[in-house]
Design a protein around this motif. Structure first.
Motif, PDB file in Angstrom:
ATOM      1  N   TRP A  88      15.266  96.391 -83.563  1.00 54.10           N
ATOM      2  CA  TRP A  88      15.036  95.505 -82.415  1.00 54.10           C
ATOM      3  C   TRP A  88      15.527  94.090 -82.697  1.00 54.10           C
ATOM      4  O   TRP A  88      16.241  93.501 -81.882  1.00 54.10           O
ATOM      5  CB  TRP A  88      13.556  95.511 -82.087  1.00 54.10           C
ATOM      6  CG  TRP A  88      13.137  94.603 -80.965  1.00 54.10           C
ATOM      7  CD1 TRP A  88      12.580  93.358 -81.072  1.00 54.10           C
ATOM      8  CD2 TRP A  88      13.219  94.875 -79.560  1.00 54.10           C
ATOM      9  NE1 TRP A  88      12.311  92.847 -79.835  1.00 54.10           N
ATOM     10  CE2 TRP A  88      12.689  93.752 -78.886  1.00 54.10           C
ATOM     11  CE3 TRP A  88      13.676  95.957 -78.820  1.00 54.10           C
ATOM     12  CZ2 TRP A  88      12.627  93.698 -77.499  1.00 54.10           C
ATOM     13  CZ3 TRP A  88      13.610  95.892 -77.427  1.00 54.10           C
ATOM     14  CH2 TRP A  88      13.093  94.782 -76.783  1.00 54.10           C
ATOM     15  N   ASN A  89      15.160  93.560 -83.835  1.00 56.98           N
ATOM     16  CA  ASN A  89      15.582  92.202 -84.181  1.00 56.98           C
ATOM     17  C   ASN A  89      17.087  92.133 -84.393  1.00 56.98           C
ATOM     18  O   ASN A  89      17.732  91.137 -84.043  1.00 56.98           O
ATOM     19  CB  ASN A  89      14.851  91.723 -85.432  1.00 56.98           C
ATOM     20  CG  ASN A  89      13.369  91.502 -85.199  1.00 56.98           C
ATOM     21  OD1 ASN A  89      12.925  91.342 -84.068  1.00 56.98           O
ATOM     22  ND2 ASN A  89      12.589  91.504 -86.263  1.00 56.98           N
ATOM     23  N   GLY A  90      17.653  93.191 -84.973  1.00 60.26           N
ATOM     24  CA  GLY A  90      19.095  93.203 -85.199  1.00 60.26           C
ATOM     25  C   GLY A  90      19.888  93.202 -83.902  1.00 60.26           C
ATOM     26  O   GLY A  90      20.920  92.539 -83.800  1.00 60.26           O
ATOM     27  N   MET A  91      19.397  93.940 -82.914  1.00 60.30           N
ATOM     28  CA  MET A  91      20.093  93.965 -81.627  1.00 60.30           C
ATOM     29  C   MET A  91      20.032  92.604 -80.952  1.00 60.30           C
ATOM     30  O   MET A  91      20.968  92.214 -80.240  1.00 60.30           O
ATOM     31  CB  MET A  91      19.474  95.024 -80.708  1.00 60.30           C
ATOM     32  CG  MET A  91      19.667  96.459 -81.163  1.00 60.30           C
ATOM     33  SD  MET A  91      21.397  96.990 -81.258  1.00 60.30           S
ATOM     34  CE  MET A  91      21.883  96.901 -79.540  1.00 60.30           C
TER      35      MET A  91
ATOM     36  N   GLY B  10      40.417  95.634 -69.851  1.00 63.29           N
ATOM     37  CA  GLY B  10      40.116  94.218 -70.011  1.00 63.29           C
ATOM     38  C   GLY B  10      38.774  93.915 -70.627  1.00 63.29           C
ATOM     39  O   GLY B  10      38.453  92.748 -70.881  1.00 63.29           O
ATOM     40  N   ALA B  11      37.941  94.946 -70.873  1.00 60.25           N
ATOM     41  CA  ALA B  11      36.615  94.730 -71.449  1.00 60.25           C
ATOM     42  C   ALA B  11      36.674  94.806 -72.968  1.00 60.25           C
ATOM     43  O   ALA B  11      37.494  95.529 -73.540  1.00 60.25           O
ATOM     44  CB  ALA B  11      35.625  95.761 -70.916  1.00 60.25           C
ATOM     45  N   ALA B  12      35.823  94.058 -73.617  1.00 62.81           N
ATOM     46  CA  ALA B  12      35.724  94.133 -75.075  1.00 62.81           C
ATOM     47  C   ALA B  12      35.205  95.512 -75.472  1.00 62.81           C
ATOM     48  O   ALA B  12      34.432  96.133 -74.730  1.00 62.81           O
ATOM     49  CB  ALA B  12      34.792  93.043 -75.596  1.00 62.81           C
ATOM     50  N   PRO B  13      35.612  96.033 -76.618  1.00 66.92           N
ATOM     51  CA  PRO B  13      35.193  97.381 -77.010  1.00 66.92           C
ATOM     52  C   PRO B  13      33.724  97.440 -77.410  1.00 66.92           C
ATOM     53  O   PRO B  13      33.138  96.460 -77.863  1.00 66.92           O
ATOM     54  CB  PRO B  13      36.096  97.683 -78.210  1.00 66.92           C
ATOM     55  CG  PRO B  13      36.399  96.333 -78.793  1.00 66.92           C
ATOM     56  CD  PRO B  13      36.500  95.409 -77.624  1.00 66.92           C
ATOM     57  N   HIS B  14      33.132  98.618 -77.228  1.00 65.87           N
ATOM     58  CA  HIS B  14      31.805  98.867 -77.766  1.00 65.87           C
ATOM     59  C   HIS B  14      31.905  98.899 -79.299  1.00 65.87           C
ATOM     60  O   HIS B  14      32.860  99.443 -79.858  1.00 65.87           O
ATOM     61  CB  HIS B  14      31.249 100.207 -77.294  1.00 65.87           C
ATOM     62  CG  HIS B  14      31.049 100.317 -75.815  1.00 65.87           C
ATOM     63  ND1 HIS B  14      30.610  99.260 -75.041  1.00 65.87           N
ATOM     64  CD2 HIS B  14      31.210 101.367 -74.960  1.00 65.87           C
ATOM     65  CE1 HIS B  14      30.504  99.652 -73.787  1.00 65.87           C
ATOM     66  NE2 HIS B  14      30.872 100.917 -73.703  1.00 65.87           N
ATOM     67  N   ALA B  15      30.927  98.325 -79.953  1.00 66.13           N
ATOM     68  CA  ALA B  15      30.904  98.297 -81.416  1.00 66.13           C
ATOM     69  C   ALA B  15      29.923  99.347 -81.933  1.00 66.13           C
ATOM     70  O   ALA B  15      28.745  99.331 -81.555  1.00 66.13           O
ATOM     71  CB  ALA B  15      30.512  96.906 -81.915  1.00 66.13           C
ATOM     72  N   TRP B  16      30.395 100.234 -82.801  1.00 62.10           N
ATOM     73  CA  TRP B  16      29.593 101.346 -83.323  1.00 62.10           C
ATOM     74  C   TRP B  16      29.481 101.277 -84.842  1.00 62.10           C
ATOM     75  O   TRP B  16      30.381 100.793 -85.523  1.00 62.10           O
ATOM     76  CB  TRP B  16      30.260 102.681 -82.997  1.00 62.10           C
ATOM     77  CG  TRP B  16      30.038 103.270 -81.656  1.00 62.10           C
ATOM     78  CD1 TRP B  16      30.824 103.085 -80.545  1.00 62.10           C
ATOM     79  CD2 TRP B  16      29.007 104.188 -81.265  1.00 62.10           C
ATOM     80  NE1 TRP B  16      30.340 103.827 -79.496  1.00 62.10           N
ATOM     81  CE2 TRP B  16      29.227 104.524 -79.907  1.00 62.10           C
ATOM     82  CE3 TRP B  16      27.915 104.759 -81.929  1.00 62.10           C
ATOM     83  CZ2 TRP B  16      28.395 105.401 -79.215  1.00 62.10           C
ATOM     84  CZ3 TRP B  16      27.093 105.631 -81.237  1.00 62.10           C
ATOM     85  CH2 TRP B  16      27.339 105.940 -79.899  1.00 62.10           C
TER      86      TRP B  16
ATOM     87  N   VAL C 237      29.871  93.884 -86.118  1.00 58.22           N
ATOM     88  CA  VAL C 237      28.770  93.691 -85.172  1.00 58.22           C
ATOM     89  C   VAL C 237      27.638  94.681 -85.395  1.00 58.22           C
ATOM     90  O   VAL C 237      26.464  94.301 -85.482  1.00 58.22           O
ATOM     91  CB  VAL C 237      29.290  93.794 -83.719  1.00 58.22           C
ATOM     92  CG1 VAL C 237      28.140  93.733 -82.730  1.00 58.22           C
ATOM     93  CG2 VAL C 237      30.286  92.678 -83.435  1.00 58.22           C
ATOM     94  N   ALA C 238      27.964  95.965 -85.466  1.00 55.49           N
ATOM     95  CA  ALA C 238      26.928  96.996 -85.587  1.00 55.49           C
ATOM     96  C   ALA C 238      26.537  97.262 -87.038  1.00 55.49           C
ATOM     97  O   ALA C 238      25.409  97.678 -87.308  1.00 55.49           O
ATOM     98  CB  ALA C 238      27.406  98.290 -84.930  1.00 55.49           C
ATOM     99  N   GLY C 239      27.459  97.010 -87.975  1.00 58.90           N
ATOM    100  CA  GLY C 239      27.182  97.270 -89.381  1.00 58.90           C
ATOM    101  C   GLY C 239      25.962  96.546 -89.931  1.00 58.90           C
ATOM    102  O   GLY C 239      25.102  97.155 -90.580  1.00 58.90           O
ATOM    103  N   PRO C 240      25.812  95.237 -89.679  1.00 59.76           N
ATOM    104  CA  PRO C 240      24.631  94.526 -90.194  1.00 59.76           C
ATOM    105  C   PRO C 240      23.316  95.032 -89.617  1.00 59.76           C
ATOM    106  O   PRO C 240      22.282  94.977 -90.280  1.00 59.76           O
ATOM    107  CB  PRO C 240      24.901  93.072 -89.773  1.00 59.76           C
ATOM    108  CG  PRO C 240      26.391  92.974 -89.678  1.00 59.76           C
ATOM    109  CD  PRO C 240      26.828  94.310 -89.145  1.00 59.76           C
ATOM    110  N   ILE C 241      23.330  95.532 -88.374  1.00 63.87           N
ATOM    111  CA  ILE C 241      22.106  96.080 -87.775  1.00 63.87           C
ATOM    112  C   ILE C 241      21.716  97.360 -88.494  1.00 63.87           C
ATOM    113  O   ILE C 241      20.545  97.567 -88.858  1.00 63.87           O
ATOM    114  CB  ILE C 241      22.311  96.340 -86.272  1.00 63.87           C
ATOM    115  CG1 ILE C 241      22.724  95.057 -85.557  1.00 63.87           C
ATOM    116  CG2 ILE C 241      21.038  96.912 -85.648  1.00 63.87           C
ATOM    117  CD1 ILE C 241      23.145  95.257 -84.105  1.00 63.87           C
TER     118      ILE C 241
END
Length: 491
Positions: free
Chosen positions: A153-156, A437-443, A476-480
């Protein structure tokens, strides 16, 4: 009797028969379903006239409970959070119990247990009725680890997306976060106007907080995290090893079209247009995986995806929307699908299952959110689900090879942001294109420790979150994912 009177008598007889039949149907066949309908006012009166059972975290803390109400209509008020528990953090787990809109989430999935009306509680309830007492509902204890949930939760940090953590050995759901969340307390209000206003605001919000993004809502293209499935299909075919050299051009021209596939940032994957399968996974090479996918064929990829759980919905007991791999692919579509694009769609729960299956020697366990259901009065266990095998996705040998390859991703590849001192982390990054034109989702999906897995995670941040177009899965998603793993291994 003349003919008109005979017709009138016949019509009256038919109408009487239909009326009798419909009344009998309602009384004898539809009665139970009408009683079970949570929007039935009499059902609500009955359910809120007794103490609804609590929903507990794995450590025993209460996340949902019933308190005596000052309302003149209902005896008990459903309350969420308290004692350091943020109700919004757990909204994807609990859902809500509303006198206007009924239940959702775990409140709906375990409604009969929480309400004390389940058949498994018949004899206990009979004892209460004989003594003139109103039987309380049962307590539902979840598998949620508060430390891992809080880290997710905090990571997001309010970014739109979801994070899931599983115990790969048992399938227990250690964390399930969907952001932004919502406070169920306003929806549980006994005031019709208050509950209606709160629901309509949530329903109309652009951020769609009522979607449980972890297990449903609008599913995501998994991007390069799907390369784990493509790599698994290659290794399972017996035609590839981690050291097999693949074609890895900077630009891959697709047959039947003028379209091409390029690596992120136009990067070069290997040397002289060639790269091993292990190196391709480590640096997330699009061209080599797309070319290999076309060689493997859509049947091999579909069967491998299905072995990990794609194309099959299930309950845990919340309903999880089936992730999907498209049918009847031509070569360019297959190339795109091999890297988790085109029409491949997945839930974060599904991608956590992929990581968990690899971590568990190739066996995917059935995800489960409820550890036990307990009688609130006697504390007797009513239900105690056992771990259940869902499928064998790959052989133990393939699982070990994938683990070693995923470890290099975190050690020296695209996933270095998930490194934890003293802990070997096996992971895979992903950046998924989803709209022009949208930024990619980060997984990011991972498990750890690599040699003795205790936790498998999957994280998706929509449209790169705060990083926007500069986002990548690792950044982006790695640290979470790292924070969730640390919370588990340190607990």
């Amino acid at each position: 009797m003349n003919k008109p009177l005979r017709h009138l008598a016949l019509v009256a007889l038919v109408m009487f028969a239909l009326l009798f039949g419909s009344t009998s149907y309602v009384q004898y066949f539809s009665a139970q379903s009408l009683r079970d309908n949570p929007l039935n006012s009499r059902t609500l009166q009955q359910e809120l006239g007794r103490e609804r059972g609590p929903i507990l975290l794995a450590d025993g803390r209460v996340v949902a409970s019933s308190m005596p109400s000052e309302s003149s209509t209902y005896d008990y008020q459903r309350v969420y959070g308290g004692d350091g528990v943020d109700p919004a953090m757990y909204s994807a787990v609990t859902g809500f119990f509303s006198v206007v809109y009924g239940p959702s989430g775990l409140e709906q999935a375990e409604n009969s247990m929480l309400a004390g009306t389940d058949d498994a509680m018949f004899y206990r309830n009979l004892t209460h009725y004989l003594t003139g007492q109103e039987p309380p509902g049962a307590a539902v204890q979840t598998t949620i680890n508060p430390a891992v949930q809080e880290a997710a939760w905090n990571g997001m940090g309010g970014q739109r997306g979801a994070a899931v953590a599983l115990d790969p050995r048992t399938g227990e759901v250690l964390a399930m976060v969907s952001t932004p969340g919502f406070d169920p307390n306003s929806l549980a209000s006994h005031s019709h106007d208050t509950a209606t206003q709160a629901y309509q605001e949530l329903l109309g919000a652009e951020s769609r907080p009522l979607y449980n993004r972890a297990i449903g809502g609008n599913l995501y293209p998994p991007g390069s995290t799907f390369k784990l499935i493509t790599a698994a299909a290659a290794l399972e075919s017996g035609q590839y090893t981690p050291e097999t050299e693949l074609d890895a051009p900077t630009t891959l021209e697709l047959p039947l079209t003028t379209a091409t596939i390029r690596n992120a940032g136009g990067a070069v994957c290997g040397s002289g247009g060639r790269a091993t399968l292990q190196h391709s996974l480590m640096v997330s090479c699009n061209t080599s995986f797309a070319a290999m996918g076309m060689e493997l064929g859509d049947q091999a990829l579909r069967e491998q995806a299905e072995a990990f759980g794609f194309d099959e919905g299930f309950t845990m007991p919340l309903r999880v929307t089936a992730s999907s791999f498209p049918d009847e692919l031509n070569a360019p579509q297959l190339a795109q699908s091999s890297i988790g694009q085109y029409e491949v769609r997945a839930t974060p729960m599904q991608m956590a299952m992929v990581a968990a299956g690899i971590a568990n020697d190739g066996v995917v366990m059935q995800p489960n959110l409820v550890s036990s259901v307990v009688d609130s009065t006697s504390l007797d266990v009513i239900s105690d689900p056992s771990p259940r095998e869902m499928s064998r996705a790959v052989s133990p040998e393939t699982a070990q090879q994938l683990t070693e390859m995923m470890t290099t991703v975190v050690e020296s590849g695209t996933g270095t942001a998930a490194q934890i001192p003293g802990v070997d982390v096996a992971g895979k990054t992903g950046s998924a294109q989803h709209a022009q034109g949208a930024a990619p989702h980060a997984w990011f999906t991972a498990f750890a420790p690599a040699d003795d897995p205790q936790i498998a995670v999957a994280v998706v941040v929509e449209s790169g979150g705060d990083a926007g177009s500069e986002a990548s899965g690792g950044r982006v998603a790695g640290p979470i994912a790292k924070a969730m793993i640390e919370a588990m291994v340190n607990s």
